[in-house]
Design a protein around this motif. Structure first.
Motif, PDB file in Angstrom:
ATOM      1  N   ALA A 115    -106.295 -97.985 -47.958  1.00 33.65           N
ATOM      2  CA  ALA A 115    -105.793 -99.341 -48.393  1.00 33.65           C
ATOM      3  C   ALA A 115    -104.689-100.004 -47.709  1.00 33.65           C
ATOM      4  N   ILE A 116    -104.248 -99.363 -46.465  1.00 30.07           N
ATOM      5  CA  ILE A 116    -103.030 -99.915 -45.893  1.00 30.07           C
ATOM      6  C   ILE A 116    -103.644-100.474 -44.612  1.00 30.07           C
ATOM      7  N   GLY A 117    -103.209-101.951 -44.085  1.00 27.28           N
ATOM      8  CA  GLY A 117    -103.690-102.445 -43.212  1.00 27.28           C
ATOM      9  C   GLY A 117    -103.557-101.856 -41.724  1.00 27.28           C
ATOM     10  N   HIS A 118    -102.427-101.353 -41.313  1.00 28.67           N
ATOM     11  CA  HIS A 118    -102.267-100.521 -40.176  1.00 28.67           C
ATOM     12  C   HIS A 118    -100.910 -99.509 -40.368  1.00 28.67           C
ATOM     13  N   ILE A 119    -101.315 -98.300 -40.164  1.00 34.29           N
ATOM     14  CA  ILE A 119    -100.554 -97.313 -40.139  1.00 34.29           C
ATOM     15  C   ILE A 119    -100.115 -96.866 -38.739  1.00 34.29           C
ATOM     16  N   SER A 120     -98.708 -96.904 -38.416  1.00 36.09           N
ATOM     17  CA  SER A 120     -98.328 -96.673 -37.125  1.00 36.09           C
ATOM     18  C   SER A 120     -98.296 -95.405 -36.554  1.00 36.09           C
TER      19      SER A 120
ATOM     20  N   GLU B  13    -105.306 -98.263 -10.483  1.00 34.08           N
ATOM     21  CA  GLU B  13    -105.377 -99.375 -11.743  1.00 34.08           C
ATOM     22  C   GLU B  13    -104.867 -98.503 -12.852  1.00 34.08           C
ATOM     23  N   LYS B  14    -104.493 -99.538 -13.914  1.00 31.94           N
ATOM     24  CA  LYS B  14    -103.931 -98.878 -15.006  1.00 31.94           C
ATOM     25  C   LYS B  14    -104.272 -99.997 -16.381  1.00 31.94           C
ATOM     26  N   ALA B  15    -104.510 -99.311 -17.454  1.00 29.80           N
ATOM     27  CA  ALA B  15    -104.736 -99.935 -18.636  1.00 29.80           C
ATOM     28  C   ALA B  15    -104.553 -99.403 -19.941  1.00 29.80           C
ATOM     29  N   PHE B  16    -104.467-100.193 -20.910  1.00 32.75           N
ATOM     30  CA  PHE B  16    -104.201 -99.935 -22.239  1.00 32.75           C
ATOM     31  C   PHE B  16    -105.371 -98.891 -22.806  1.00 32.75           C
ATOM     32  N   GLY B  17    -105.057 -98.073 -23.767  1.00 35.25           N
ATOM     33  CA  GLY B  17    -106.148 -97.301 -24.432  1.00 35.25           C
ATOM     34  C   GLY B  17    -106.337 -98.121 -25.719  1.00 35.25           C
ATOM     35  N   PHE B  18    -107.289 -97.874 -26.437  1.00 29.74           N
ATOM     36  CA  PHE B  18    -107.500 -98.773 -27.809  1.00 29.74           C
ATOM     37  C   PHE B  18    -106.427 -98.769 -28.761  1.00 29.74           C
ATOM     38  N   LEU B  19    -105.888 -97.349 -29.038  1.00 29.53           N
ATOM     39  CA  LEU B  19    -104.933 -97.106 -30.098  1.00 29.53           C
ATOM     40  C   LEU B  19    -103.743 -97.952 -29.668  1.00 29.53           C
ATOM     41  N   MET B  20    -103.161 -97.810 -28.263  1.00 24.96           N
ATOM     42  CA  MET B  20    -102.084 -98.439 -27.746  1.00 24.96           C
ATOM     43  C   MET B  20    -102.338-100.046 -28.231  1.00 24.96           C
TER      44      MET B  20
ATOM     45  N   LEU C 267     -94.879-109.440 -36.751  1.00 23.12           N
ATOM     46  CA  LEU C 267     -93.704-110.358 -36.278  1.00 23.12           C
ATOM     47  C   LEU C 267     -93.953-111.849 -36.419  1.00 23.12           C
ATOM     48  N   ALA C 268     -95.262-112.202 -36.307  1.00 23.21           N
ATOM     49  CA  ALA C 268     -95.780-113.568 -36.256  1.00 23.21           C
ATOM     50  C   ALA C 268     -96.117-114.111 -37.737  1.00 23.21           C
ATOM     51  N   ALA C 269     -96.145-113.134 -38.714  1.00 23.34           N
ATOM     52  CA  ALA C 269     -96.598-113.642 -40.160  1.00 23.34           C
ATOM     53  C   ALA C 269     -95.546-114.539 -40.662  1.00 23.34           C
ATOM     54  N   PRO C 270     -96.150-115.403 -41.616  1.00 25.32           N
ATOM     55  CA  PRO C 270     -95.203-116.551 -42.159  1.00 25.32           C
ATOM     56  C   PRO C 270     -94.331-115.792 -42.989  1.00 25.32           C
ATOM     57  N   ARG C 271     -92.890-116.289 -43.186  1.00 22.94           N
ATOM     58  CA  ARG C 271     -91.926-115.695 -43.920  1.00 22.94           C
ATOM     59  C   ARG C 271     -92.381-116.015 -45.588  1.00 22.94           C
ATOM     60  N   GLU C 272     -92.933-116.874 -45.823  1.00 21.87           N
ATOM     61  CA  GLU C 272     -93.463-116.824 -47.152  1.00 21.87           C
ATOM     62  C   GLU C 272     -94.231-115.638 -47.657  1.00 21.87           C
ATOM     63  N   GLY C 273     -93.888-114.822 -48.563  1.00 23.22           N
ATOM     64  CA  GLY C 273     -94.676-113.685 -49.143  1.00 23.22           C
ATOM     65  C   GLY C 273     -94.406-112.660 -48.246  1.00 23.22           C
ATOM     66  N   PHE C 274     -93.590-112.497 -47.161  1.00 23.66           N
ATOM     67  CA  PHE C 274     -93.419-111.228 -46.165  1.00 23.66           C
ATOM     68  C   PHE C 274     -92.290-110.424 -47.021  1.00 23.66           C
ATOM     69  N   VAL C 275     -92.641-109.233 -47.063  1.00 26.48           N
ATOM     70  CA  VAL C 275     -91.516-108.561 -47.826  1.00 26.48           C
ATOM     71  C   VAL C 275     -91.379-107.233 -47.071  1.00 26.48           C
ATOM     72  N   ALA C 276     -90.299-106.769 -46.800  1.00 27.81           N
ATOM     73  CA  ALA C 276     -90.018-105.358 -46.142  1.00 27.81           C
ATOM     74  C   ALA C 276     -89.616-104.514 -47.083  1.00 27.81           C
TER      75      ALA C 276
ATOM     76  N   ALA D 115    -100.885-105.092 -33.802  1.00 37.45           N
ATOM     77  CA  ALA D 115    -100.726-104.908 -35.256  1.00 37.45           C
ATOM     78  C   ALA D 115     -99.192-105.395 -35.554  1.00 37.45           C
ATOM     79  N   LEU D 116     -98.224-104.869 -34.727  1.00 32.98           N
ATOM     80  CA  LEU D 116     -96.968-104.998 -34.913  1.00 32.98           C
ATOM     81  C   LEU D 116     -96.754-106.422 -34.530  1.00 32.98           C
ATOM     82  N   GLY D 117     -97.376-106.998 -33.300  1.00 31.28           N
ATOM     83  CA  GLY D 117     -97.437-108.535 -32.865  1.00 31.28           C
ATOM     84  C   GLY D 117     -97.601-109.335 -34.190  1.00 31.28           C
TER      85      GLY D 117
END
Ligand code: ADP
Ligand code: MG
Length: 404
Positions: A372-377, A172-179, A190-199, A185-187
């Motif tokens: 202060a950063i939401g997610h640091i990959s 059996e195999k599974a994801f760890g919490f970090l993975m 990518l699903a965030a609305p375009r309005e106000g999305f800045v790269a 977070a990355l999902g």
């Protein structure tokens, strides 16, 4: 409750009956080593939730990681010993280190493990079968354990024995919490609305980031460009860029990006002033250029103050931000202002932000604004490939399917 189609089910370590059993956890302890010591332990800390969970469940914990590129044979310079010491200190308990990733030694140590005990296998890239995803190595790793957990997002884009091959031979195999946290977070990004999305994109080369830029053009409403790659864009617009780094072969790519952006209504901001020097060398003396064009003897090494202010204003009003790549040669304090300004603006913004990329993450950590950063990959290449829309073999091997 109905399943969220955006969030494909991830089987997590907490669903595995690991109590009293051996669990092989693929972690990412690929940490920088300086003078025989771990120079930055953030990757080890990031793996703690999964490791502590397994220990608290009374599992017999076997950890596996690579470090650097030891060319498929043992090399003391790439030993995981320093990482093992840091882990032992963080856990406050003994961490046994094997002398090789697989073989008689590790087999005996794994067998002798007690409930809650921790064994760290020596660098899996000491074996040539790791990067070739060799079945013999995969089977040998699987034979050490009852269960397999992958928590190494940083290598999820590589099909190696310890990330992909091994999954065929374990029960059996599974994801760890970090993975799982990375994928979520990355999902979500990518699903965030375009309005106000800045790269915010910077760093060394357009060619490294072109696939990400193209993907982001269909996601964001504003693109802020800095770093060396900005000069290829400015050159493509016909500006004078002096001796700045320009990828001549990508002037066309830069023009395509600008015209696609225009067609889609994506606002692209490029530097309007710069910090320059006559050459890129340690302690280069900064020269301020207060307009877009740069004279022939200078090269742009950081965005200027007006650019930083303009980018900061956009970031403070943003709702979602993705940042990859420093705005300048941040390794030198004289050219770290732009990168620091972006980190400060993100920290001050109420936007949910994700930072990915080895150097960008380092810059954020050095700025002291990481909290202060939401997610640091933790995964540079892996996070970019995820955003590009590519399949990550390490995730697929765990049964993950991208939301469509
Ligand atoms: P990341 O690791 O965050 O993805 P990159 O590896 O693409 O970022 O880029 C980081 C490198 O880019 C740093 O070493 C930095 O010094 C360099 N860099 C940034 N701006 C410039 C510039 N204007 N000229 C030369 N190098 C630059
Ligand atoms: Mg880098």
């Amino acid at each position: 409750m109905a399943a969220n189609p955006r969030r494909p089910a991830m089987n997590l370590i907490d669903k595995l009956p690991i109590d009293g059993h051996r669990v092989l956890i693929r972690v990412d302890f690929n940490v920088p080593i300086e003078g025989g010591d771990v120079a930055d332990d953030s990757r080890i800390r990031a793996a703690l939730p999964t490791i502590v969970h397994a220990i608290e469940r009374g599992a017999r914990v076997i950890l596996c990681s690579h470090l650097g590129r030891p060319k498929g044979k043992p090399d003391p310079a790439f030993s995981l010993a320093p990482a093992g010491s840091v882990l032992a200190e963080l856990l406050g308990r003994e961490v046994i280190l094997s002398d090789s990733p697989v073989g008689d030694g590790p087999t005996r140590l794994a067998k002798d493990l007690r409930d809650g005990g921790v064994l760290l296998l020596e660098n899996v890239r000491f074996h040539p079968g790791e990067t070739s995803n060799d079945d013999a190595l995969s089977k040998a790793l699987a034979a050490l354990t009852d269960f397999y957990v992958n928590d190494a997002f940083g290598t999820a884009h590589r099909a190696h024995a310890s990330t992909v091959g091994v999954t065929q031979f374990v029960r059996e195999k599974a994801f760890g919490f970090l993975m799982a946290k990375e994928v979520e977070a990355l999902g979500r990004l990518l699903a965030a609305p375009r309005e106000g999305f800045v790269a915010v994109l910077g760093g060394a080369k357009v060619s490294d980031k072109i696939a990400v830029i193209q993907r982001l053009l269909s996601k964001v409403d504003t693109l802020l460009i800095g770093g060396a790659m900005a000069y290829t864009f400015l050159a493509a617009q016909g500006h004078r860029v002096g001796r700045s780094l320009v990828e001549e072969g990508h002037l066309g790519t830069a023009r395509d990006v600008l015209s696609t952006a225009k067609r889609r209504g994506v606002q692209v901001l490029l530097p309007i002033d710069h910090r320059c020097a006559t050459e890129l060398k340690p302690d280069a003396k900064p020269r301020f250029v207060t307009e877009v064009d740069i004279s022939d003897e200078l090269m742009g090494l950081d965005i200027g103050d007006r650019t930083a202010a303009a980018y900061g204003e956009v970031l403070r009003a943003a709702k979602t931000v993705f940042w990859n790549g420093p705005m300048g040669v941040f390794e030198q304090p004289a050219f770290a202002h732009g990168t620091r300004a972006v980190a400060d603006a993100l920290a001050a913004s109420s936007a949910w932000s994700v930072v990915g990329g080895g150097d960008s993450v380092r810059a954020v950590n050095e700025s002291g604004k990481a909290d202060a950063i939401g997610h640091i990959s933790t995964g540079g290449g892996a996070s970019l490939e995820f955003i590009e829309g590519r399949e990550l073999p390490g995730l697929t091997a765990l049964g993950y399917r991208r939301p469509t």
